[in-house]
Design a protein around this motif. Structure first.
Motif, mmCIF file in Angstrom:
data_model
loop_
_atom_site.group_PDB
_atom_site.id
_atom_site.type_symbol
_atom_site.label_atom_id
_atom_site.label_comp_id
_atom_site.label_asym_id
_atom_site.label_seq_id
_atom_site.Cartn_x
_atom_site.Cartn_y
_atom_site.Cartn_z
ATOM 1 N N GLU A 1 -37.605 16.363 47.677
ATOM 2 C CA GLU A 1 -38.365 14.695 48.282
ATOM 3 C C GLU A 1 -39.638 15.277 49.851
ATOM 4 O OE1 GLU A 1 -36.886 11.291 50.816
ATOM 5 O OE2 GLU A 1 -35.538 11.354 48.916
ATOM 6 N N LEU A 2 -38.669 16.019 50.346
ATOM 7 C CA LEU A 2 -39.877 16.744 51.283
ATOM 8 C C LEU A 2 -41.105 17.240 50.865
ATOM 9 C CD1 LEU A 2 -39.903 16.855 54.558
ATOM 10 C CD2 LEU A 2 -38.878 18.763 54.438
ATOM 11 N N ASN A 3 -40.729 17.897 50.042
ATOM 12 C CA ASN A 3 -41.435 18.778 49.454
ATOM 13 C C ASN A 3 -43.004 17.496 48.632
ATOM 14 O OD1 ASN A 3 -41.129 21.191 50.022
ATOM 15 N ND2 ASN A 3 -40.452 21.858 47.473
ATOM 16 N N ALA A 4 -42.612 16.872 48.683
ATOM 17 C CA ALA A 4 -43.804 16.208 47.750
ATOM 18 C C ALA A 4 -44.103 15.205 48.923
ATOM 19 C CB ALA A 4 -42.045 14.841 46.995
ATOM 20 N N LYS A 5 -43.046 14.995 49.887
ATOM 21 C CA LYS A 5 -44.053 14.284 50.870
ATOM 22 C C LYS A 5 -45.034 15.696 51.433
ATOM 23 C CE LYS A 5 -40.298 11.269 52.868
ATOM 24 N NZ LYS A 5 -39.324 11.205 53.690
ATOM 25 N N LEU A 6 -44.441 16.188 52.151
ATOM 26 C CA LEU A 6 -45.820 17.409 52.570
ATOM 27 C C LEU A 6 -46.687 17.307 51.199
ATOM 28 C CD1 LEU A 6 -43.014 19.713 53.768
ATOM 29 C CD2 LEU A 6 -44.494 18.314 55.275
ATOM 30 N N ALA A 7 -46.724 18.077 49.964
ATOM 31 C CA ALA A 7 -47.928 17.860 49.011
ATOM 32 C C ALA A 7 -48.852 16.453 49.116
ATOM 33 C CB ALA A 7 -47.238 17.752 47.937
ATOM 34 N N ILE A 8 -48.150 15.726 48.596
ATOM 35 C CA ILE A 8 -49.290 13.787 48.920
ATOM 36 C C ILE A 8 -49.568 14.085 49.942
ATOM 37 C CG2 ILE A 8 -49.195 11.421 49.238
ATOM 38 C CD1 ILE A 8 -45.759 11.514 47.479
ATOM 39 N N GLU A 9 -49.647 14.552 51.058
ATOM 40 C CA GLU A 9 -50.157 14.177 52.871
ATOM 41 C C GLU A 9 -51.453 14.869 52.682
ATOM 42 O OE1 GLU A 9 -48.313 15.522 55.718
ATOM 43 O OE2 GLU A 9 -46.839 13.361 55.833
ATOM 44 N N LYS A 10 -51.380 16.252 51.624
ATOM 45 C CA LYS A 10 -52.533 17.627 51.873
ATOM 46 C C LYS A 10 -53.244 16.524 50.490
ATOM 47 C CE LYS A 10 -51.263 21.536 49.024
ATOM 48 N NZ LYS A 10 -50.899 22.158 48.466
ATOM 49 N N TYR A 11 -52.992 16.167 49.264
ATOM 50 C CA TYR A 11 -54.171 15.728 48.733
ATOM 51 C C TYR A 11 -54.612 14.257 48.894
ATOM 52 C CZ TYR A 11 -50.496 17.958 45.246
ATOM 53 O OH TYR A 11 -49.405 19.335 44.709
ATOM 54 N N ALA B 1 -48.651 17.113 40.249
ATOM 55 C CA ALA B 1 -48.307 17.936 40.193
ATOM 56 C C ALA B 1 -47.429 17.259 41.897
ATOM 57 C CB ALA B 1 -49.199 18.379 41.503
ATOM 58 N N SER B 2 -47.518 15.975 42.236
ATOM 59 C CA SER B 2 -47.080 15.389 42.947
ATOM 60 C C SER B 2 -45.169 15.117 42.697
ATOM 61 C CB SER B 2 -47.252 13.759 43.661
ATOM 62 O OG SER B 2 -48.297 14.662 44.270
ATOM 63 N N LEU B 3 -45.292 15.072 40.718
ATOM 64 C CA LEU B 3 -43.895 14.458 40.564
ATOM 65 C C LEU B 3 -43.199 15.603 40.366
ATOM 66 C CD1 LEU B 3 -45.409 11.909 38.026
ATOM 67 C CD2 LEU B 3 -43.972 11.675 39.525
ATOM 68 N N CYS B 4 -44.023 16.904 40.527
ATOM 69 C CA CYS B 4 -43.338 18.109 40.094
ATOM 70 C C CYS B 4 -41.867 18.732 41.593
ATOM 71 C CB CYS B 4 -44.184 19.165 39.758
ATOM 72 S SG CYS B 4 -44.160 19.175 37.719
ATOM 73 N N HIS B 5 -43.483 18.434 41.913
ATOM 74 C CA HIS B 5 -42.818 18.336 43.913
ATOM 75 C C HIS B 5 -41.153 18.014 44.480
ATOM 76 C CE1 HIS B 5 -45.274 21.506 45.573
ATOM 77 N NE2 HIS B 5 -46.552 20.616 45.313
ATOM 78 N N PHE B 6 -41.767 16.704 43.224
ATOM 79 C CA PHE B 6 -40.269 15.202 43.574
ATOM 80 C C PHE B 6 -39.555 15.328 43.465
ATOM 81 C CE2 PHE B 6 -40.906 10.920 44.206
ATOM 82 C CZ PHE B 6 -39.180 10.512 44.898
ATOM 83 N N ILE B 7 -39.311 16.544 42.053
ATOM 84 C CA ILE B 7 -37.956 16.422 41.327
ATOM 85 C C ILE B 7 -37.795 18.161 41.791
ATOM 86 C CG2 ILE B 7 -37.108 17.773 39.187
ATOM 87 C CD1 ILE B 7 -40.093 15.996 37.430
ATOM 88 N N VAL B 8 -38.314 18.980 42.974
ATOM 89 C CA VAL B 8 -37.436 19.769 43.111
ATOM 90 C C VAL B 8 -37.403 19.431 44.529
ATOM 91 C CG1 VAL B 8 -38.327 21.942 44.009
ATOM 92 C CG2 VAL B 8 -39.516 21.374 42.388
ATOM 93 N N ALA C 1 -46.257 24.798 36.771
ATOM 94 C CA ALA C 1 -46.712 23.490 36.600
ATOM 95 C C ALA C 1 -47.901 23.408 38.248
ATOM 96 C CB ALA C 1 -45.893 22.581 36.036
ATOM 97 N N ILE C 2 -47.493 23.605 38.545
ATOM 98 C CA ILE C 2 -47.913 22.315 40.257
ATOM 99 C C ILE C 2 -49.040 23.884 40.882
ATOM 100 C CG2 ILE C 2 -47.508 23.035 42.895
ATOM 101 C CD1 ILE C 2 -44.465 21.870 42.279
#
Length: 256
Positions: A179-189, A170-177, A142-143
């Motif tokens: 929390e750190l993944n979500a933070k890094l993804a959000i910075e990238k986006y 995409a951020s929500l999918c990262h977040f489920i997996v 999905a991501i």
């Protein structure tokens, strides 16, 4: 006409299509408009599929559409083959409730559309794949889609508005997996798409990350309620947010 009558008519149409396909493959058929007969057969298979659908005979409807798809792909008519794949996917979605098979047909349709450079149609199919992949907890898949679809549109004033929605998902999918993944993804986006920084979606994500870090389910719920009061959450978003909230210790598992 009752269902049995519709099914009988569908079977007659199917037999007519089969006959045209056989005739087109003969020596005389090849000399005298065999290709035309095959195209006629495809149209008749599609009509038979519609009659089978009306009779709620889903497996035969799919069978007819697959027959047409095989012929269209042999002829290099990939756009119409893609449309039939979407019809099959919709049957699996709504009637047979086999989401894995629906995904497979949406993916095939997307491949055909890409090959014909119909990128907008391909993306619509891919977004369906992303939607269902996340529901089935296939988050990496999905991501990948939610990152891939908006990238070419970010310089397009008419299309870039949708980018924030896909990066949010995409951020929500990262977040489920993780929390750190979500933070890094959000910075990238934010780097990829600066307009994402000012969006309500990003503000919600940051509140949810803070609440999650503090293991504060009440703050999490309050942030979701505030967002929902302005932008109504659909079923998909509600499902994803509930999955995140359930990772907070002692959470009851609702958004009320």
């Amino acid at each position: 006409m009752d269902n049995s009558g519709k099914e009988k008519e569908a079977m007659q149409l199917m037999a007519e299509a089969d006959k045209k396909v056989k005739a087109s493959g003969s020596f005389l058929g090849g000399m005298f408009g065999g290709n035309h007969k095959v195209e006629d057969a495809c149209e008749i298979y599609a009509r038979a599929a519609n009659m089978f659908k009306m009779a709620k005979n889903w497996s035969e409807a799919i069978n007819c559409l697959n027959q047409a798809i095989d012929i269209y792909t042999d002829m290099g008519r990939f756009t119409i083959a893609a449309k039939h794949h979407i019809t099959i996917a919709e049957v699996y979605e709504a009637e047979l409730v086999d989401i894995e098979k629906a995904i497979a047909h949406y993916e095939q349709a997307a491949d055909y559309y890409k090959g014909e450079e119909s990128n907008s149609s391909a993306n619509k199919c891919l977004l369906k794949v992303g939607h269902y992949s996340a529901q089935l907890e296939q988050y990496a898949k999905a991501i990948e889609i939610y990152e891939q679809v908006p990238t070419p549109t970010m310089d397009n004033p008419l299309l870039k508005y949708n980018a924030k929605e896909y990066f949010f998902k995409a951020s929500l999918c990262h977040f489920i997996v993780d929390e750190l993944n979500a933070k890094l993804a959000i910075e990238k986006y934010e780097e990829m798409f600066p307009a994402f920084s000012d969006s309500r979606e990003l503000k919600l994500l940051k509140k949810l990350l803070d609440a999650h870090e503090e293991q504060n389910s009440e703050a999490f719920t309050e942030a979701v309620k505030d967002f929902d009061s302005v932008s109504r959450l659909d079923q998909w978003l509600t499902t994803m947010l509930l999955r995140i909230k359930k990772t907070i210790q002692g959470d009851a598992g609702d958004l009320k």
